[in-house]
Design an enzyme around this catalytic site. Structure first.
Site, PDB file in Angstrom:
ATOM      1  N   ASN A 177       0.953  -1.181   0.089  1.00 18.06           N
ATOM      2  CA  ASN A 177      -0.104  -0.166  -0.030  1.00 18.06           C
ATOM      3  C   ASN A 177       1.002   1.389   0.017  1.00 18.06           C
ATOM      4  O   ASN A 177       1.385   1.685   1.022  1.00 18.06           O
ATOM      5  CB  ASN A 177      -0.942  -0.112   1.331  1.00 18.06           C
ATOM      6  CG  ASN A 177      -1.468   1.110   1.423  1.00 18.06           C
ATOM      7  OD1 ASN A 177      -1.670   2.079   0.646  1.00 18.06           O
ATOM      8  ND2 ASN A 177      -2.306   1.269   2.586  1.00 18.06           N
ATOM      9  N   TRP A 178       0.945   1.745  -0.982  1.00 16.60           N
ATOM     10  CA  TRP A 178       2.009   2.807  -1.152  1.00 16.60           C
ATOM     11  C   TRP A 178       1.141   4.144  -0.598  1.00 16.60           C
ATOM     12  O   TRP A 178       2.145   5.303  -0.407  1.00 16.60           O
ATOM     13  CB  TRP A 178       2.203   3.283  -2.824  1.00 16.60           C
ATOM     14  CG  TRP A 178       3.249   2.292  -3.372  1.00 16.60           C
ATOM     15  CD1 TRP A 178       3.788   1.268  -2.765  1.00 16.60           C
ATOM     16  CD2 TRP A 178       3.658   2.409  -4.825  1.00 16.60           C
ATOM     17  NE1 TRP A 178       4.559   0.524  -3.710  1.00 16.60           N
ATOM     18  CE2 TRP A 178       4.501   1.363  -4.913  1.00 16.60           C
ATOM     19  CE3 TRP A 178       3.343   3.223  -5.795  1.00 16.60           C
ATOM     20  CZ2 TRP A 178       5.240   0.977  -6.306  1.00 16.60           C
ATOM     21  CZ3 TRP A 178       4.051   2.884  -7.067  1.00 16.60           C
ATOM     22  CH2 TRP A 178       4.839   1.825  -7.238  1.00 16.60           C
ATOM     23  N   LYS A 179       0.304   4.121  -0.188  1.00 14.10           N
ATOM     24  CA  LYS A 179      -0.584   5.400   0.601  1.00 14.10           C
ATOM     25  C   LYS A 179      -0.292   6.664  -0.476  1.00 14.10           C
ATOM     26  O   LYS A 179      -0.211   6.452  -1.757  1.00 14.10           O
ATOM     27  CB  LYS A 179      -0.074   5.527   1.922  1.00 14.10           C
ATOM     28  CG  LYS A 179      -0.130   4.353   2.613  1.00 14.10           C
ATOM     29  CD  LYS A 179       0.035   4.391   4.093  1.00 14.10           C
ATOM     30  CE  LYS A 179      -0.068   3.093   4.879  1.00 14.10           C
ATOM     31  NZ  LYS A 179       0.034   3.304   6.304  1.00 14.10           N
TER      32      LYS A 179
ATOM     33  N   HIS B 132      -9.284   1.300   4.730  1.00 19.17           N
ATOM     34  CA  HIS B 132      -7.979   1.387   5.357  1.00 19.17           C
ATOM     35  C   HIS B 132      -8.063   2.453   6.502  1.00 19.17           C
ATOM     36  O   HIS B 132      -9.044   3.174   6.621  1.00 19.17           O
ATOM     37  CB  HIS B 132      -6.730   2.047   4.386  1.00 19.17           C
ATOM     38  CG  HIS B 132      -5.485   1.978   5.187  1.00 19.17           C
ATOM     39  ND1 HIS B 132      -5.191   2.783   6.254  1.00 19.17           N
ATOM     40  CD2 HIS B 132      -4.724   1.023   5.153  1.00 19.17           C
ATOM     41  CE1 HIS B 132      -4.119   2.497   6.352  1.00 19.17           C
ATOM     42  NE2 HIS B 132      -3.642   1.343   5.931  1.00 19.17           N
TER      43      HIS B 132
ATOM     44  N   GLU C 125      -6.794   4.729   7.538  1.00 23.50           N
ATOM     45  CA  GLU C 125      -6.562   6.023   7.519  1.00 23.50           C
ATOM     46  C   GLU C 125      -7.545   6.733   6.960  1.00 23.50           C
ATOM     47  O   GLU C 125      -8.069   8.029   7.012  1.00 23.50           O
ATOM     48  CB  GLU C 125      -5.149   6.204   6.544  1.00 23.50           C
ATOM     49  CG  GLU C 125      -3.858   6.107   7.467  1.00 23.50           C
ATOM     50  CD  GLU C 125      -2.606   5.419   6.815  1.00 23.50           C
ATOM     51  OE1 GLU C 125      -2.720   5.407   5.411  1.00 23.50           O
ATOM     52  OE2 GLU C 125      -1.719   4.880   7.494  1.00 23.50           O
TER      53      GLU C 125
ATOM     54  N   GLU D  77      -5.598  -5.018  10.217  1.00 23.65           N
ATOM     55  CA  GLU D  77      -4.263  -4.079  10.462  1.00 23.65           C
ATOM     56  C   GLU D  77      -4.718  -3.236  11.758  1.00 23.65           C
ATOM     57  O   GLU D  77      -5.635  -2.338  11.875  1.00 23.65           O
ATOM     58  CB  GLU D  77      -4.398  -3.106   9.459  1.00 23.65           C
ATOM     59  CG  GLU D  77      -4.092  -3.641   8.088  1.00 23.65           C
ATOM     60  CD  GLU D  77      -3.469  -2.521   7.157  1.00 23.65           C
ATOM     61  OE1 GLU D  77      -2.188  -3.112   6.751  1.00 23.65           O
ATOM     62  OE2 GLU D  77      -4.041  -1.656   7.030  1.00 23.65           O
TER      63      GLU D  77
ATOM     64  N   GLY E 272       2.572   2.169  10.657  1.00 27.29           N
ATOM     65  CA  GLY E 272       3.516   3.228  10.407  1.00 27.29           C
ATOM     66  C   GLY E 272       4.188   3.685  11.808  1.00 27.29           C
ATOM     67  O   GLY E 272       4.857   4.880  11.971  1.00 27.29           O
TER      68      GLY E 272
ATOM     69  N   SER F  21       3.280  -2.326  10.083  1.00 27.87           N
ATOM     70  CA  SER F  21       4.756  -2.167  10.266  1.00 27.87           C
ATOM     71  C   SER F  21       5.332  -3.752   9.920  1.00 27.87           C
ATOM     72  O   SER F  21       6.424  -4.190  10.654  1.00 27.87           O
ATOM     73  CB  SER F  21       5.408  -1.930  11.580  1.00 27.87           C
ATOM     74  OG  SER F  21       4.835  -0.388  12.080  1.00 27.87           O
TER      75      SER F  21
ATOM     76  N   GLY G 285       2.881  -1.071   4.173  1.00 28.26           N
ATOM     77  CA  GLY G 285       2.939   0.309   4.015  1.00 28.26           C
ATOM     78  C   GLY G 285       4.708   0.764   3.653  1.00 28.26           C
ATOM     79  O   GLY G 285       4.939   0.529   2.558  1.00 28.26           O
ATOM     80  N   GLY G 286       5.219   1.206   4.544  1.00 24.35           N
ATOM     81  CA  GLY G 286       6.624   1.740   4.303  1.00 24.35           C
ATOM     82  C   GLY G 286       7.351   0.736   3.570  1.00 24.35           C
ATOM     83  O   GLY G 286       8.153   1.250   2.752  1.00 24.35           O
TER      84      GLY G 286
HETATM   85  P1  13P Z   1       3.072   0.249   7.628  1.00 25.62           P
HETATM   86  O1  13P Z   1       3.719  -1.079   6.929  1.00 25.62           O
HETATM   87  O2  13P Z   1       3.851   1.631   7.258  1.00 25.62           O
HETATM   88  O3  13P Z   1       2.801   0.082   8.939  1.00 25.62           O
HETATM   89  O4  13P Z   1       1.558   0.365   6.896  1.00 25.62           O
HETATM   90  C1  13P Z   1       0.725  -0.528   7.238  1.00 25.62           C
HETATM   91  C2  13P Z   1      -0.422  -0.306   6.423  1.00 25.62           C
HETATM   92  O5  13P Z   1      -1.157   0.613   6.821  1.00 25.62           O
HETATM   93  C3  13P Z   1      -0.752  -0.955   5.131  1.00 25.62           C
HETATM   94  O6  13P Z   1      -1.875  -0.779   4.675  1.00 25.62           O
END
Ligand code: 13P
Length: 256
Positions: free
Chosen positions: A13-15, A99, A101, A171, A177, A217, A238-239
Site C-alpha cells: 500500500n503505497w499510500k 483502510h 487512515e 491491521e 506506521g 509495520s 506500507g512503508g
Molecule cells: P506500515 O507498513 O507503514 O506500518 O503500514 C501498514 C499499512 O497501513 C498498510 O496498509
C-alpha cells in the site's frame, strides 16, 4: 485449518507516495526482484494517477496493480471521487477499502466500507478489506468484539460467491506506521477470530478459503515469523513496500 487451501498475497500500500515516473521505476524494480516468486501473489496498490502507468510497467510480470479506494456510486456529481469502472478500465485488478487512515481522516464508516465493497465486487474488482482495533480498544480488552463487529458490518449482504474476491487485511491501528508490530501470536489470534466470524457467516469451507493478511509495520525482518502463522496468509505493507528491495524480501519470506 490448512494454509495450503488459500492463496498467500503480499500487497504493498503505497499510500500518498510516488509520482507517476517514480511509480514506473518502482514497479519495474519490484517486478524484476520478485520474478518467478510464484509462492504468493504480488500486488501494489498505488495512487490513482499512477494506475495506468503502473499497469503498463507491470505488463508481462507477476506484479498486479490495485487502487487504494473506490466510490460506491457508478458515476455522477461526486467531485474528487473515482468509480469502480474507472479503476477497471485503467487496469486495476484490486482495490483497498476501509483502510484505517480513511476511517480516521476521511470519515469512512463500516456502512460506507460495505457500500464501497459491494460496488467494487459488482464491477469485478478484487477487494482488500481493512479492519482492526485502535490502541484504546486493545487496552480495554475488546479487540475481539471490535474486529468481529467490523467483519460482520463490512461484509453485510455480500454473497458467498463475491466473498471469493475478498481478502481481509487485519491491521491493528496502533501498529500502522509506528514501528510497533503485533507479535506473531497477536496477529494469529486476531486473524483466527476473523476467520471464525466468517465461518459463522458463510460456513467454514468459505472461511478456510479466505485470505487474511496482517498489516502494520511488517518488514523484511519480521515477515517470515508473521507469515509462518497458520491464519496469517499474507501481508499488507506500507512503508517497506516503497523500497523494492525490502518489499521483495517480504515476498521471499512468503515463498516457504
Ligand atoms: P506500515 O507498513 O507503514 O506500518 O503500514 C501498514 C499499512 O497501513 C498498510 O496498509
Amino acid at each position: 485449518m490448512k494454509k495450503d487451501v488459500r492463496k498467500v498475497v503480499i500487497a504493498g500500500n503505497w499510500k500518498m507516495n510516488m509520482t507517476p515516473s517514480e511509480a514506473v521505476k518502482a514497479v519495474k524494480e519490484t517486478a524484476a526482484l520478485t520474478a518467478g516468486k510464484n509462492g504468493c501473489d504480488v500486488v501494489l496498490c498505488v495512487p490513482f494517477v499512477d494506475i495506468a502507468v503502473a499497469v503498463e510497467a507491470a505488463k508481462g510480470t507477476n506484479v498486479k496493480i490495485g487502487a487504494q479506494n473506490v466510490h460506491f456510486e457508478a458515476k455522477g456529481a461526486f467531485t474528487g471521487e473515482i468509480s469502480a469502472s474507472m479503476l477497471l478500465e485503467a487496469g486495476a485488478e484490486y482495490v483497498i477499502i476501509g483502510h484505517s487512515e480513511r476511517r480516521q481522516y476521511f470519515g469512512e464508516t463500516d456502512e460506507t466500507v460495505n457500500k464501497r465493497t459491494k460496488a467494487a465486487l459488482a464491477a469485478g474488482l478484487k477487494v482488500i478489506l481493512c479492519l482492526g482495533e485502535v490502541l484504546e480498544e486493545r487496552q480495554a480488552g475488546i479487540t475481539a468484539e471490535i474486529v468481529s463487529m467490523q467483519t460482520k458490518l463490512d461484509l453485510a449482504d455480500i454473497s458467498a460467491e463475491d466473498l471469493k474476491n475478498v481478502i481481509i487485511a487485519y491491521e491493528p491501528v496502533w501498529a500502522i506506521g509506528t514501528g510497533l508490530t503485533a507479535t506473531p501470536d497477536q496477529a494469529e489470534e486476531v486473524c483466527a477470530i476473523i476467520r471464525n466470524v466468517v465461518c459463522g457467516l458463510y460456513g467454514c469451507e468459505a472461511a478456510e478459503g479466505l485470505t487474511i493478511q496482517y498489516g502494520g509495520s511488517m518488514n523484511e525482518g519480521n515477515a517470515a515469523e508473521l507469515l509462518s502463522k497458520v491464519n496469517v496468509d499474507g501481508g499488507l505493507i506500507g512503508g517497506a513496500s516503497l523500497v523494492p528491495e525490502k518489499f521483495a524480501k517480504i515476498v521471499d519470506a512468503a515463498q516457504a
